[in-house]
Design a protein around this motif. Structure first.
Motif, PDB file in Angstrom:
ATOM      1  N   ALA A 464     -22.481  -5.216   8.464  1.00 50.71           N
ATOM      2  CA  ALA A 464     -22.307  -3.610   8.515  1.00 50.71           C
ATOM      3  C   ALA A 464     -20.804  -3.336   9.043  1.00 50.71           C
ATOM      4  CB  ALA A 464     -23.393  -3.265   9.679  1.00 50.71           C
ATOM      5  N   ILE A 465     -20.340  -3.891   9.883  1.00 51.71           N
ATOM      6  CA  ILE A 465     -19.174  -3.610  10.340  1.00 51.71           C
ATOM      7  C   ILE A 465     -18.059  -3.805   9.085  1.00 51.71           C
ATOM      8  CG2 ILE A 465     -16.978  -4.054  12.003  1.00 51.71           C
ATOM      9  CD1 ILE A 465     -19.204  -4.772  14.139  1.00 51.71           C
ATOM     10  N   GLN A 466     -18.119  -4.967   8.547  1.00 51.62           N
ATOM     11  CA  GLN A 466     -17.397  -5.335   7.554  1.00 51.62           C
ATOM     12  C   GLN A 466     -17.320  -4.344   6.353  1.00 51.62           C
ATOM     13  OE1 GLN A 466     -18.521  -8.555   4.410  1.00 51.62           O
ATOM     14  NE2 GLN A 466     -17.131  -9.602   5.815  1.00 51.62           N
ATOM     15  N   HIS A 467     -18.277  -3.773   6.292  1.00 53.61           N
ATOM     16  CA  HIS A 467     -18.265  -2.814   5.136  1.00 53.61           C
ATOM     17  C   HIS A 467     -17.544  -1.494   5.621  1.00 53.61           C
ATOM     18  CE1 HIS A 467     -19.874   1.022   3.029  1.00 53.61           C
ATOM     19  NE2 HIS A 467     -19.917   0.215   2.036  1.00 53.61           N
ATOM     20  N   ASP A 468     -17.514  -1.076   6.917  1.00 54.94           N
ATOM     21  CA  ASP A 468     -16.547   0.146   7.455  1.00 54.94           C
ATOM     22  C   ASP A 468     -15.180  -0.665   7.082  1.00 54.94           C
ATOM     23  OD1 ASP A 468     -19.038   1.347   7.883  1.00 54.94           O
ATOM     24  OD2 ASP A 468     -18.981   1.027   9.883  1.00 54.94           O
ATOM     25  N   VAL A 469     -14.690  -1.710   7.456  1.00 51.89           N
ATOM     26  CA  VAL A 469     -13.610  -2.366   7.349  1.00 51.89           C
ATOM     27  C   VAL A 469     -13.045  -2.202   5.857  1.00 51.89           C
ATOM     28  CG1 VAL A 469     -11.999  -4.015   7.826  1.00 51.89           C
ATOM     29  CG2 VAL A 469     -13.718  -3.623   9.488  1.00 51.89           C
ATOM     30  N   PHE A 470     -14.207  -2.571   5.052  1.00 49.34           N
ATOM     31  CA  PHE A 470     -13.536  -2.588   3.556  1.00 49.34           C
ATOM     32  C   PHE A 470     -13.138  -1.068   3.152  1.00 49.34           C
ATOM     33  CE2 PHE A 470     -16.340  -6.237   2.074  1.00 49.34           C
ATOM     34  CZ  PHE A 470     -15.326  -7.275   2.862  1.00 49.34           C
ATOM     35  N   TYR A 471     -14.068  -0.072   3.724  1.00 49.04           N
ATOM     36  CA  TYR A 471     -13.727   1.395   3.332  1.00 49.04           C
ATOM     37  C   TYR A 471     -12.357   1.711   4.067  1.00 49.04           C
ATOM     38  CZ  TYR A 471     -13.637   6.318   4.220  1.00 49.04           C
ATOM     39  OH  TYR A 471     -13.187   7.664   4.280  1.00 49.04           O
ATOM     40  N   ALA A 472     -11.992   1.241   5.271  1.00 52.74           N
ATOM     41  CA  ALA A 472     -10.849   1.681   6.021  1.00 52.74           C
ATOM     42  C   ALA A 472      -9.605   0.934   5.277  1.00 52.74           C
ATOM     43  CB  ALA A 472     -10.788   1.051   7.265  1.00 52.74           C
ATOM     44  N   ILE A 473      -9.617  -0.300   4.872  1.00 54.91           N
ATOM     45  CA  ILE A 473      -8.786  -0.835   3.927  1.00 54.91           C
ATOM     46  C   ILE A 473      -8.412  -0.216   2.728  1.00 54.91           C
ATOM     47  CG2 ILE A 473      -7.997  -3.142   2.733  1.00 54.91           C
ATOM     48  CD1 ILE A 473      -9.558  -4.819   4.984  1.00 54.91           C
ATOM     49  N   THR A 474      -9.445  -0.048   1.968  1.00 55.57           N
ATOM     50  CA  THR A 474      -9.578   0.805   0.578  1.00 55.57           C
ATOM     51  C   THR A 474      -8.773   2.081   1.015  1.00 55.57           C
ATOM     52  OG1 THR A 474     -11.458  -0.081  -0.315  1.00 55.57           O
ATOM     53  CG2 THR A 474     -10.631   1.723  -1.222  1.00 55.57           C
ATOM     54  N   HIS A 475      -9.290   2.968   1.899  1.00 51.78           N
ATOM     55  CA  HIS A 475      -8.368   4.166   2.215  1.00 51.78           C
ATOM     56  C   HIS A 475      -6.997   4.068   2.248  1.00 51.78           C
ATOM     57  CE1 HIS A 475      -8.120   8.153   3.648  1.00 51.78           C
ATOM     58  NE2 HIS A 475      -7.572   7.638   4.804  1.00 51.78           N
ATOM     59  N   ALA A 476      -6.863   3.011   3.089  1.00 54.68           N
ATOM     60  CA  ALA A 476      -5.254   2.712   3.564  1.00 54.68           C
ATOM     61  C   ALA A 476      -4.701   2.404   1.959  1.00 54.68           C
ATOM     62  CB  ALA A 476      -5.054   1.652   4.372  1.00 54.68           C
ATOM     63  N   VAL A 477      -4.990   1.514   1.377  1.00 54.32           N
ATOM     64  CA  VAL A 477      -4.310   1.241   0.255  1.00 54.32           C
ATOM     65  C   VAL A 477      -4.287   2.323  -0.604  1.00 54.32           C
ATOM     66  CG1 VAL A 477      -4.755  -0.091  -2.068  1.00 54.32           C
ATOM     67  CG2 VAL A 477      -5.145  -1.195   0.192  1.00 54.32           C
ATOM     68  N   GLN A 478      -5.050   3.150  -0.932  1.00 55.90           N
ATOM     69  CA  GLN A 478      -5.019   4.315  -1.749  1.00 55.90           C
ATOM     70  C   GLN A 478      -3.846   5.291  -1.233  1.00 55.90           C
ATOM     71  OE1 GLN A 478      -9.254   5.854  -1.301  1.00 55.90           O
ATOM     72  NE2 GLN A 478      -9.949   5.212  -2.830  1.00 55.90           N
ATOM     73  N   SER A 479      -3.955   5.591   0.083  1.00 57.29           N
ATOM     74  CA  SER A 479      -2.837   6.106   0.579  1.00 57.29           C
ATOM     75  C   SER A 479      -1.490   5.704   0.160  1.00 57.29           C
ATOM     76  CB  SER A 479      -2.977   6.329   2.151  1.00 57.29           C
ATOM     77  OG  SER A 479      -4.105   6.879   2.392  1.00 57.29           O
ATOM     78  N   VAL A 480      -1.351   4.429   0.244  1.00 57.78           N
ATOM     79  CA  VAL A 480      -0.233   3.733   0.063  1.00 57.78           C
ATOM     80  C   VAL A 480       0.293   4.249  -1.502  1.00 57.78           C
ATOM     81  CG1 VAL A 480       1.167   1.698  -0.520  1.00 57.78           C
ATOM     82  CG2 VAL A 480      -0.024   1.732   1.588  1.00 57.78           C
ATOM     83  N   PHE A 481      -0.419   4.076  -2.699  1.00 58.96           N
ATOM     84  CA  PHE A 481      -0.114   4.283  -3.761  1.00 58.96           C
ATOM     85  C   PHE A 481      -0.021   5.590  -3.934  1.00 58.96           C
ATOM     86  CE2 PHE A 481      -2.203   0.182  -4.413  1.00 58.96           C
ATOM     87  CZ  PHE A 481      -1.106  -0.503  -5.535  1.00 58.96           C
ATOM     88  N   LEU A 482      -0.642   6.735  -3.336  1.00 60.64           N
ATOM     89  CA  LEU A 482      -0.370   8.063  -3.314  1.00 60.64           C
ATOM     90  C   LEU A 482       0.812   8.403  -2.755  1.00 60.64           C
ATOM     91  CD1 LEU A 482      -3.928   9.732  -2.353  1.00 60.64           C
ATOM     92  CD2 LEU A 482      -2.929   9.654  -4.762  1.00 60.64           C
ATOM     93  N   TRP A 483       1.255   7.832  -1.771  1.00 62.13           N
ATOM     94  CA  TRP A 483       2.700   8.090  -1.394  1.00 62.13           C
ATOM     95  C   TRP A 483       3.751   7.444  -2.204  1.00 62.13           C
ATOM     96  CZ3 TRP A 483       4.641  11.035   2.387  1.00 62.13           C
ATOM     97  CH2 TRP A 483       3.806  11.700   3.469  1.00 62.13           C
ATOM     98  N   ALA A 484       3.383   6.300  -3.057  1.00 62.76           N
ATOM     99  CA  ALA A 484       4.225   5.742  -3.879  1.00 62.76           C
ATOM    100  C   ALA A 484       4.388   6.605  -5.344  1.00 62.76           C
ATOM    101  CB  ALA A 484       3.997   4.582  -4.275  1.00 62.76           C
ATOM    102  N   LEU A 485       3.224   7.622  -5.461  1.00 67.36           N
ATOM    103  CA  LEU A 485       3.403   8.270  -6.612  1.00 67.36           C
ATOM    104  C   LEU A 485       4.403   9.134  -6.737  1.00 67.36           C
ATOM    105  CD1 LEU A 485       1.673   8.393  -9.185  1.00 67.36           C
ATOM    106  CD2 LEU A 485       0.320  10.206  -7.848  1.00 67.36           C
ATOM    107  N   PRO A 486       5.025   9.876  -5.820  1.00 68.47           N
ATOM    108  CA  PRO A 486       6.171  10.975  -6.153  1.00 68.47           C
ATOM    109  C   PRO A 486       7.244  10.278  -6.545  1.00 68.47           C
ATOM    110  CG  PRO A 486       4.875  11.495  -4.011  1.00 68.47           C
ATOM    111  CD  PRO A 486       4.409  10.252  -4.506  1.00 68.47           C
ATOM    112  N   ALA A 487       7.463   8.940  -5.970  1.00 69.66           N
ATOM    113  CA  ALA A 487       8.879   8.213  -6.515  1.00 69.66           C
ATOM    114  C   ALA A 487       8.543   8.005  -7.970  1.00 69.66           C
ATOM    115  CB  ALA A 487       8.865   6.950  -5.848  1.00 69.66           C
TER     116      ALA A 487
END
Length: 519
Positions: A464-487
């Motif tokens: 159960a906790i692992q699924h929440d961590v997967f969501y958090a990691i995915t959200h963080a990775v999405q944010s990184v690529f979104l911030w890279a997009l303007p470049a």
């Protein structure tokens, strides 16, 4: 009509001769590039074992930072000295320095010794990539240069993917010390091969070396890299230390420009930036380095946690991106060689990179490996077009005497962009990860360090906790690529301003006044 075509035969013969010469030398150049790239990437997987043997965990980041910093600040110097005094001896010296640093690093008995010897490695590594690229510039005309740059791009991507895999295998099968010792036979072969085959025009310009400019540039680059490395991790972004480094960087850059505009033989001549293409290529190199190295750093973490891949499989999952790079690198090389036209290629490349980064920003918890592989193919296709052409455009935008400076400057801006990207996106990743965890699982606390997360820690969590961590990691990775997009969007906009300057049809070494060749 016959008279107009008569002179073409000698030129064609010279072109064939130069092509044969570069094909003979190319394996040695590619080996040297492989050395520089592998050693920048192979160390990461061995760091836990290194700390276990030597201690000094507080200084762990310096094992990587010392190497990157030394190679970054010496890159422009190698480029300029090669233009002034010839590249062969300088290139061989860089290999020797790199191998000496490798041997000493493998013998290290403390973290302080290892950091010192990694810096020595970096002093040599700064000359490997730029010298190899500039040597190709000396031997091959811009019209034909693209196809050989494609080989370099392929080697760089193989090293990017194979470095972590090789580092893990060597560390587990032998010892972390062998990740340094392995350089000795490879570098020794490259050294002997190049000594026997490399023939370059002998040159010596009796001007003074711009040591003051080199020193000031080193200070400014050091401040930038340290601010990017420490900001948001060891020190807060608004701490006195980071603000002080920012001030030093700004003053250093301003002083460097002032010094270079007055130096008799500047290490980075300001006149090369007067050309539109060179200035644009410098900006494109910075932006692609920032987006590519900064964002891609976090793909293996996503693969090893959310997608459940082992470290070895994670490296293999990056193969589609490498295949994309190789395909478009070879295509762009052939197109520029056969047609002499190239302006559309960087536009396509920047568009592909933007599309790829955009697609990767949509990675989810349930995204399949096949889908993410297709996203990486798109990114790789764009990278191959764009990164392949930036070196060619940089060299074609300057006089033959400045090819080394052009090559080193492009690489310098890419390295600075990559350093800033890795640090900045690491801070973004860590913040988004903690925010997402706080939202979905307020009672779960997982330590992060510079945006790094141990996959073994995640695997040991309850489902159960692992699924929440997967969501958090995915959200963080999405944010990184979104911030890279303007470049990448900005890079795409800049490519439209590139001017299609005709590619020179003859390499500098083929000019009638070329001096004698030296062995």
């Amino acid at each position: 009509m016959a008279d107009a075509q008569a002179p073409s035969a000698p030129g064609a013969g010279a072109s064939i001769g130069m092509r044969r010469e570069i094909l003979v030398v190319l394996p040695g150049l590619l080996l040297a590039i492989m050395l520089a790239m592998l050693d920048q990437l192979i160390v990461g997987t061995a760091l836990p074992r290194i700390v276990g043997d030597l201690g000094g965990v507080a200084h762990l980041s310096w094992v990587v930072t010392a190497y990157v910093l030394a190679s970054t600040i010496t890159t422009p110097l190698y480029g300029k000295l090669g233009d002034m005094y010839g590249r062969k001896k300088l290139f061989m010296t860089a290999i020797v320095i790199f191998l000496a640093g490798s041997a000493l690093a493998g013998l290290s008995q403390s973290m302080t010794m290892l950091i010192t010897f990694r810096a020595i490695q970096g002093l040599g590594a700064g000359g490997l990539m730029v010298s190899a690229i500039a040597i190709i510039g000396d031997l091959v005309s811009p019209r034909e240069r693209g196809q050989y740059m494609g080989y370099i791009m392929a080697v760089m991507m193989i090293a990017t993917i194979g470095g972590p895999l090789l580092g893990g295998w060597i560390t587990e099968s032998f010892s972390w010390r062998w990740i340094f010792y392995i350089n000795l036979p490879i570098g020794g072969v490259a050294l002997a091969y190049l000594a026997a085959t490399l023939k370059l025009p002998k040159r010596h310009i009796g001007h003074r070396v711009d040591y003051l400019g080199a020193a000031v540039l080193a200070v400014a680059a050091t401040a930038v890299v340290l601010a990017a490395t420490w900001g948001g991790t060891q020190y807060a972004w608004l701490s006195p230390q980071i603000i002080g480094l920012g001030v030093v960087a700004v003053l250093g850059v301003a002083s460097f420009i002032w010094i270079e505009s007055r130096a008799a033989e500047p290490i980075l001549p300001m006149h090369i930036f007067r050309g539109r293409n060179f200035s644009l290529v410098s900006a494109l190199s910075f932006l692609t380095g920032l987006a590519m190295f900064g964002a891609i750093t976090f793909l293996p973490l996503y693969q090893q946690t959310v997608q459940g891949a082992s470290p070895t499989v994670s490296g293999l999952l990056l193969t589609p991106m490498m295949v994309g790079v190789m395909i478009t690198s070879l295509i762009s090389g052939q197109v520029t060689t056969r047609t002499g036209r190239y302006r559309a290629l960087p536009i396509l490349g920047a568009a592909g990179m933007t599309a790829g980064i955009g697609l990767l920003s949509m990675l989810g918890v349930h995204t399949s490996r096949v889908t993410s592989a297709l996203f990486m193919v798109v990114l790789g296709l764009g990278m191959g077009f764009l990164m392949q052409l930036t070196t060619l455009l940089a060299q074609n935008s300057v006089e033959p005497r400045d090819i080394g400076v052009a090559s080193s400057s492009r690489l310098f801006f890419q390295q600075i962009g990559g350093s800033i990207g890795v640090a900045a996106f690491g801070a973004i990743f860590a913040r988004r990860l903690q925010d997402a965890l706080t939202t979905v699982s307020p009672n779960v606390h997982i330590a992060t360090s510079g945006g790094q997360l141990n996959p073994a820690t995640v695997k040991a969590l309850p489902p159960a906790i692992q699924h929440d961590v997967f969501y958090a990691i995915t959200h963080a990775v999405q944010s990184v690529f979104l911030w890279a997009l303007p470049a990448t969007v900005l890079a795409f906009a800049l490519t439209w301003f590139l001017k299609e300057v005709p590619l020179r049809g003859r390499a500098p070494a083929e000019e009638p006044a070329a001096p004698e060749l030296v062995g």
